[in-house]
Design a protein around this motif. Structure first.
Motif, PDB file in Angstrom:
ATOM      1  N   SER A 242      48.067 134.259   4.384  1.00 13.06           N
ATOM      2  CA  SER A 242      47.654 133.809   5.714  1.00 13.06           C
ATOM      3  C   SER A 242      46.132 133.816   5.804  1.00 13.06           C
ATOM      4  CB  SER A 242      48.243 134.753   6.766  1.00 13.06           C
ATOM      5  OG  SER A 242      47.708 134.519   8.049  1.00 13.06           O
ATOM      6  N   LEU A 243      45.589 132.853   6.524  1.00 13.70           N
ATOM      7  CA  LEU A 243      44.145 132.848   6.785  1.00 13.70           C
ATOM      8  C   LEU A 243      43.815 133.560   8.090  1.00 13.70           C
ATOM      9  CD1 LEU A 243      43.188 129.223   5.668  1.00 13.70           C
ATOM     10  CD2 LEU A 243      42.783 131.376   4.455  1.00 13.70           C
TER      11      LEU A 243
ATOM     12  N   PRO B  14      43.643 137.285   7.740  1.00 12.05           N
ATOM     13  CA  PRO B  14      43.495 137.041   6.292  1.00 12.05           C
ATOM     14  C   PRO B  14      44.368 137.990   5.475  1.00 12.05           C
ATOM     15  CG  PRO B  14      41.602 138.264   7.117  1.00 12.05           C
ATOM     16  CD  PRO B  14      42.464 137.937   8.313  1.00 12.05           C
ATOM     17  N   LEU B  15      45.492 137.461   4.976  1.00  7.61           N
ATOM     18  CA  LEU B  15      46.442 138.281   4.227  1.00  7.61           C
ATOM     19  C   LEU B  15      46.678 137.702   2.843  1.00  7.61           C
ATOM     20  CD1 LEU B  15      49.209 138.772   6.979  1.00  7.61           C
ATOM     21  CD2 LEU B  15      47.354 140.350   6.403  1.00  7.61           C
ATOM     22  N   VAL B  16      46.830 138.595   1.879  1.00  6.64           N
ATOM     23  CA  VAL B  16      47.226 138.243   0.515  1.00  6.64           C
ATOM     24  C   VAL B  16      48.388 139.150   0.144  1.00  6.64           C
ATOM     25  CG1 VAL B  16      44.910 137.472  -0.164  1.00  6.64           C
ATOM     26  CG2 VAL B  16      45.591 139.843  -0.569  1.00  6.64           C
ATOM     27  N   LEU B  17      49.081 138.794  -0.948  1.00  5.10           N
ATOM     28  CA  LEU B  17      50.139 139.694  -1.398  1.00  5.10           C
ATOM     29  C   LEU B  17      50.149 139.779  -2.910  1.00  5.10           C
ATOM     30  CD1 LEU B  17      52.869 138.164  -2.673  1.00  5.10           C
ATOM     31  CD2 LEU B  17      53.220 137.592  -0.295  1.00  5.10           C
TER      32      LEU B  17
ATOM     33  N   ARG C 219      58.093 145.856  -5.273  1.00  2.00           N
ATOM     34  CA  ARG C 219      57.625 146.015  -3.895  1.00  2.00           C
ATOM     35  C   ARG C 219      56.649 144.880  -3.635  1.00  2.00           C
ATOM     36  NH1 ARG C 219      58.662 151.048  -1.438  1.00  2.00           N
ATOM     37  NH2 ARG C 219      58.307 149.759   0.387  1.00  2.00           N
ATOM     38  N   ILE C 220      56.759 144.274  -2.475  1.00  2.00           N
ATOM     39  CA  ILE C 220      55.829 143.235  -2.044  1.00  2.00           C
ATOM     40  C   ILE C 220      54.757 143.938  -1.226  1.00  2.00           C
ATOM     41  CG2 ILE C 220      55.537 141.101  -0.734  1.00  2.00           C
ATOM     42  CD1 ILE C 220      58.659 140.719  -1.225  1.00  2.00           C
ATOM     43  N   VAL C 221      53.535 143.911  -1.736  1.00  2.00           N
ATOM     44  CA  VAL C 221      52.418 144.608  -1.115  1.00  2.00           C
ATOM     45  C   VAL C 221      51.565 143.566  -0.405  1.00  2.00           C
ATOM     46  CG1 VAL C 221      50.434 146.102  -1.519  1.00  2.00           C
ATOM     47  CG2 VAL C 221      52.465 146.311  -2.982  1.00  2.00           C
ATOM     48  N   VAL C 222      51.538 143.638   0.918  1.00  2.00           N
ATOM     49  CA  VAL C 222      50.744 142.708   1.713  1.00  2.00           C
ATOM     50  C   VAL C 222      49.470 143.432   2.128  1.00  2.00           C
ATOM     51  CG1 VAL C 222      50.658 141.269   3.793  1.00  2.00           C
ATOM     52  CG2 VAL C 222      52.828 141.560   2.550  1.00  2.00           C
ATOM     53  N   GLY C 223      48.337 142.799   1.860  1.00  2.00           N
ATOM     54  CA  GLY C 223      47.055 143.390   2.214  1.00  2.00           C
ATOM     55  C   GLY C 223      46.254 142.488   3.129  1.00  2.00           C
ATOM     56  N   GLU C 224      45.563 143.100   4.060  1.00  2.00           N
ATOM     57  CA  GLU C 224      44.617 142.358   4.893  1.00  2.00           C
ATOM     58  C   GLU C 224      43.263 142.406   4.198  1.00  2.00           C
ATOM     59  OE1 GLU C 224      43.010 141.770   9.422  1.00  2.00           O
ATOM     60  OE2 GLU C 224      44.487 143.341   9.028  1.00  2.00           O
ATOM     61  N   VAL C 225      42.686 141.242   3.973  1.00  2.00           N
ATOM     62  CA  VAL C 225      41.414 141.161   3.262  1.00  2.00           C
ATOM     63  C   VAL C 225      40.316 141.736   4.159  1.00  2.00           C
ATOM     64  CG1 VAL C 225      39.735 139.638   2.173  1.00  2.00           C
ATOM     65  CG2 VAL C 225      42.184 139.155   1.935  1.00  2.00           C
ATOM     66  N   ALA C 226      39.676 142.808   3.674  1.00  2.00           N
ATOM     67  CA  ALA C 226      38.574 143.438   4.391  1.00  2.00           C
ATOM     68  C   ALA C 226      37.233 142.882   3.933  1.00  2.00           C
ATOM     69  CB  ALA C 226      38.607 144.953   4.169  1.00  2.00           C
ATOM     70  N   ALA C 227      37.170 142.454   2.677  1.00  2.00           N
ATOM     71  CA  ALA C 227      35.941 141.873   2.110  1.00  2.00           C
ATOM     72  C   ALA C 227      36.349 141.116   0.859  1.00  2.00           C
ATOM     73  CB  ALA C 227      34.923 142.965   1.765  1.00  2.00           C
ATOM     74  N   PHE C 228      35.558 140.133   0.496  1.00  2.00           N
ATOM     75  CA  PHE C 228      35.794 139.417  -0.752  1.00  2.00           C
ATOM     76  C   PHE C 228      34.466 138.915  -1.265  1.00  2.00           C
ATOM     77  CE2 PHE C 228      35.979 136.156   2.450  1.00  2.00           C
ATOM     78  CZ  PHE C 228      35.372 135.051   1.865  1.00  2.00           C
ATOM     79  N   GLU C 229      34.442 138.633  -2.561  1.00  2.00           N
ATOM     80  CA  GLU C 229      33.226 138.131  -3.186  1.00  2.00           C
ATOM     81  C   GLU C 229      33.594 137.258  -4.374  1.00  2.00           C
ATOM     82  OE1 GLU C 229      29.020 139.801  -5.025  1.00  2.00           O
ATOM     83  OE2 GLU C 229      30.631 141.217  -4.592  1.00  2.00           O
TER      84      GLU C 229
END
Length: 167
Positions: A42-43, A46-49, A132-142
């Protein structure tokens, strides 16, 4: 209908994936694992898995810290992919002794030379059969470099060919 697991694995291997190392833990107690199951979710938010095998050593650290980093490896980092996929790699606190890294925005390890990194806070942990499906909210990226990423296809590492080029 019964599914032949080896045939299914071969069929799934026909889908090329990027290769990442997912890290978690605190500085001095970092844990990393090679992961091909990474995707954007999701944007907004901002979520990744990532998908992590049940019983993987990273799960307790991920649950304890509530954070992880996805390090997208470059084609030059094939040996790191193999290292973090190996069951014979040293356990924490020695797992990162010979791996250049620094803590990212969430405190988890950013591997030097990765093409892109996503520092994430744990958003959800879901059952996914033997993973396990690990969903993370993006706190920072580079985006850290222009080196091509490493790919995995049909059980082997690959690299990207230039668009329109002869491969």
């Amino acid at each position: 209908m019964e599914i032949d697991s080896r045939a299914l694995r071969n069929a799934l291997g026909r889908f090329p994936t990027g290769v990442s190392v997912v890290t978690s833990g605190a500085p001095g107690m970092e844990y990393g694992m090679t992961c091909q199951s990474f995707t954007s979710l999701s944007l907004d938010p901002p979520l990744v898995l990532v998908c992590v095998a049940n019983g993987a050593g990273i799960l307790p650290m991920l649950e304890e810290t509530g954070a992880f980093t996805v390090n997208i490896l470059s084609a030059a980092q094939e040996s790191l992919s193999g290292f973090f996929a190996s069951s014979s790699r040293p356990p924490p606190p020695h797992q990162f002794d010979d791996v250049p890294h620094q803590p990212g925005a969430t405190g988890t390890a950013r591997i030097a030379g990765a093409t892109t990194v996503f520092d994430c806070r744990l958003h959800a942990l879901l059952d996914g059969g033997d993973h396990r499906i690990v969903v993370g909210e993006v706190a920072a990226f580079e985006h850290t470099g222009d080196d091509p990423p490493i790919l995995f296809f049909e059980g082997a590492y690959r690299t990207l060919a230039p668009a329109g080029g002869d491969a």
